[in-house]
Scaffold this motif. Structure first.
Motif, PDB file in Angstrom:
ATOM      1  N   GLU A  16      -3.373  14.759  34.368  1.00 11.99           N
ATOM      2  CA  GLU A  16      -3.975  15.733  33.455  1.00 11.99           C
ATOM      3  C   GLU A  16      -3.532  17.155  33.798  1.00 11.99           C
ATOM      4  O   GLU A  16      -3.291  17.968  32.912  1.00 11.99           O
ATOM      5  CB  GLU A  16      -5.502  15.675  33.555  1.00 11.99           C
ATOM      6  N   LEU A  27       1.030  12.697  25.159  1.00 10.85           N
ATOM      7  CA  LEU A  27      -0.353  12.354  24.886  1.00 10.85           C
ATOM      8  C   LEU A  27      -0.785  11.189  25.775  1.00 10.85           C
ATOM      9  O   LEU A  27      -0.103  10.166  25.833  1.00 10.85           O
ATOM     10  CB  LEU A  27      -0.483  11.975  23.410  1.00 10.85           C
ATOM     11  N   LEU A  28      -1.883  11.365  26.468  1.00 10.14           N
ATOM     12  CA  LEU A  28      -2.406  10.274  27.295  1.00 10.14           C
ATOM     13  C   LEU A  28      -3.134   9.275  26.407  1.00 10.14           C
ATOM     14  O   LEU A  28      -3.902   9.654  25.526  1.00 10.14           O
ATOM     15  CB  LEU A  28      -3.374  10.821  28.343  1.00 10.14           C
ATOM     16  N   ASN A  29      -2.890   8.006  26.645  1.00 13.66           N
ATOM     17  CA  ASN A  29      -3.589   6.946  25.925  1.00 13.66           C
ATOM     18  C   ASN A  29      -3.737   5.740  26.849  1.00 13.66           C
ATOM     19  O   ASN A  29      -3.361   5.786  28.020  1.00 13.66           O
ATOM     20  CB  ASN A  29      -2.856   6.585  24.626  1.00 13.66           C
ATOM     21  N   ARG A  30      -4.280   4.676  26.328  1.00 13.68           N
ATOM     22  CA  ARG A  30      -4.545   3.484  27.125  1.00 13.68           C
ATOM     23  C   ARG A  30      -3.263   2.908  27.732  1.00 13.68           C
ATOM     24  O   ARG A  30      -3.243   2.493  28.896  1.00 13.68           O
ATOM     25  CB  ARG A  30      -5.218   2.425  26.239  1.00 13.68           C
ATOM     26  N   THR A  31      -2.190   2.901  26.988  1.00 11.23           N
ATOM     27  CA  THR A  31      -0.923   2.368  27.499  1.00 11.23           C
ATOM     28  C   THR A  31      -0.422   3.187  28.681  1.00 11.23           C
ATOM     29  O   THR A  31      -0.003   2.627  29.697  1.00 11.23           O
ATOM     30  CB  THR A  31       0.136   2.369  26.376  1.00 11.23           C
ATOM     31  N   ASN A  32      -0.497   4.510  28.558  1.00 15.02           N
ATOM     32  CA  ASN A  32      -0.073   5.362  29.669  1.00 15.02           C
ATOM     33  C   ASN A  32      -0.946   5.155  30.899  1.00 15.02           C
ATOM     34  O   ASN A  32      -0.454   5.230  32.033  1.00 15.02           O
ATOM     35  CB  ASN A  32      -0.100   6.829  29.259  1.00 15.02           C
ATOM     36  N   TYR A  69      -9.326   9.073  27.346  1.00 11.52           N
ATOM     37  CA  TYR A  69      -8.016   8.756  26.746  1.00 11.52           C
ATOM     38  C   TYR A  69      -7.888   7.296  26.323  1.00 11.52           C
ATOM     39  O   TYR A  69      -6.782   6.824  26.106  1.00 11.52           O
ATOM     40  CB  TYR A  69      -6.899   9.097  27.742  1.00 11.52           C
ATOM     41  N   TRP A  70      -8.965   6.577  26.203  1.00 11.63           N
ATOM     42  CA  TRP A  70      -8.904   5.145  25.883  1.00 11.63           C
ATOM     43  C   TRP A  70      -8.503   4.850  24.451  1.00 11.63           C
ATOM     44  O   TRP A  70      -8.408   3.701  24.076  1.00 11.63           O
ATOM     45  CB  TRP A  70     -10.272   4.504  26.113  1.00 11.63           C
ATOM     46  N   ARG A  71      -8.278   5.797  23.629  1.00 10.25           N
ATOM     47  CA  ARG A  71      -8.010   5.555  22.212  1.00 10.25           C
ATOM     48  C   ARG A  71      -6.802   4.694  21.976  1.00 10.25           C
ATOM     49  O   ARG A  71      -5.970   4.391  22.680  1.00 10.25           O
ATOM     50  CB  ARG A  71      -7.871   6.846  21.449  1.00 10.25           C
TER      51      ARG A  71
END
Length: 137
Positions: free
Chosen positions: A77, A84-89, A135-137
């Motif tokens: 962060e 963009l941070l997301n679940r995969t990252n 960031y779980w989206r």
């Protein structure tokens, strides 16, 4: 399958590996300090023996792994705002931190805090997704 591989290539692997290396380096530094203190100081040795010999000694590797995962997300962060941070990252970050633990297992350092184990696998994952909850989206 080709689309999956293309998407896999686009992930920020270099940044994730750098952050995982930093987190694992911090843990290695702490373990070296503990090993040095254990060998050099009798009171320090007694404290470590007391802490790691009690029931708390079972929780320390798990808590360290959770902290490693959370610290990795914090560093991500702080330093990396270009993607963009997301679940995969977050999954990639957990994988990179665990890869660092695999490499750390080849070093001749006593694993006071973290080693490659089921507790570490679960702990790193919990830490990454606990800190990365927004960031779980």
């Amino acid at each position: 399958m080709s689309n999956f591989l293309r998407r896999l290539k686009l992930l920020p692997w270099r940044e994730m590996l750098q952050i995982a290396a930093l987190v694992n380096s911090i843990v290695i530094g702490l373990e070296l300090f503990l090993a040095w203190g254990f060998m050099q100081s009798r009171p320090f040795r007694n404290i470590l023996t007391l802490v790691f010999g009690s029931g708390l000694g079972i929780l320390i590797p798990f808590a360290t792994a959770v902290g490693m995962g959370a610290l990795a997300v914090y560093f991500l962060e702080y330093w990396q705002q270009q993607f963009l941070l997301n679940r995969t990252n977050l999954w990639v970050l957990a994988l990179c931190v665990l890869l660092g633990l695999v490499l750390k297992s080849f070093l001749p350092i006593p694993p006071f805090l973290a080693s490659l184990s089921e507790a570490a696998l679960i702990g790193v994952t919990v830490g990454v997704f606990w800190k990365g909850r927004p960031y779980w989206r």
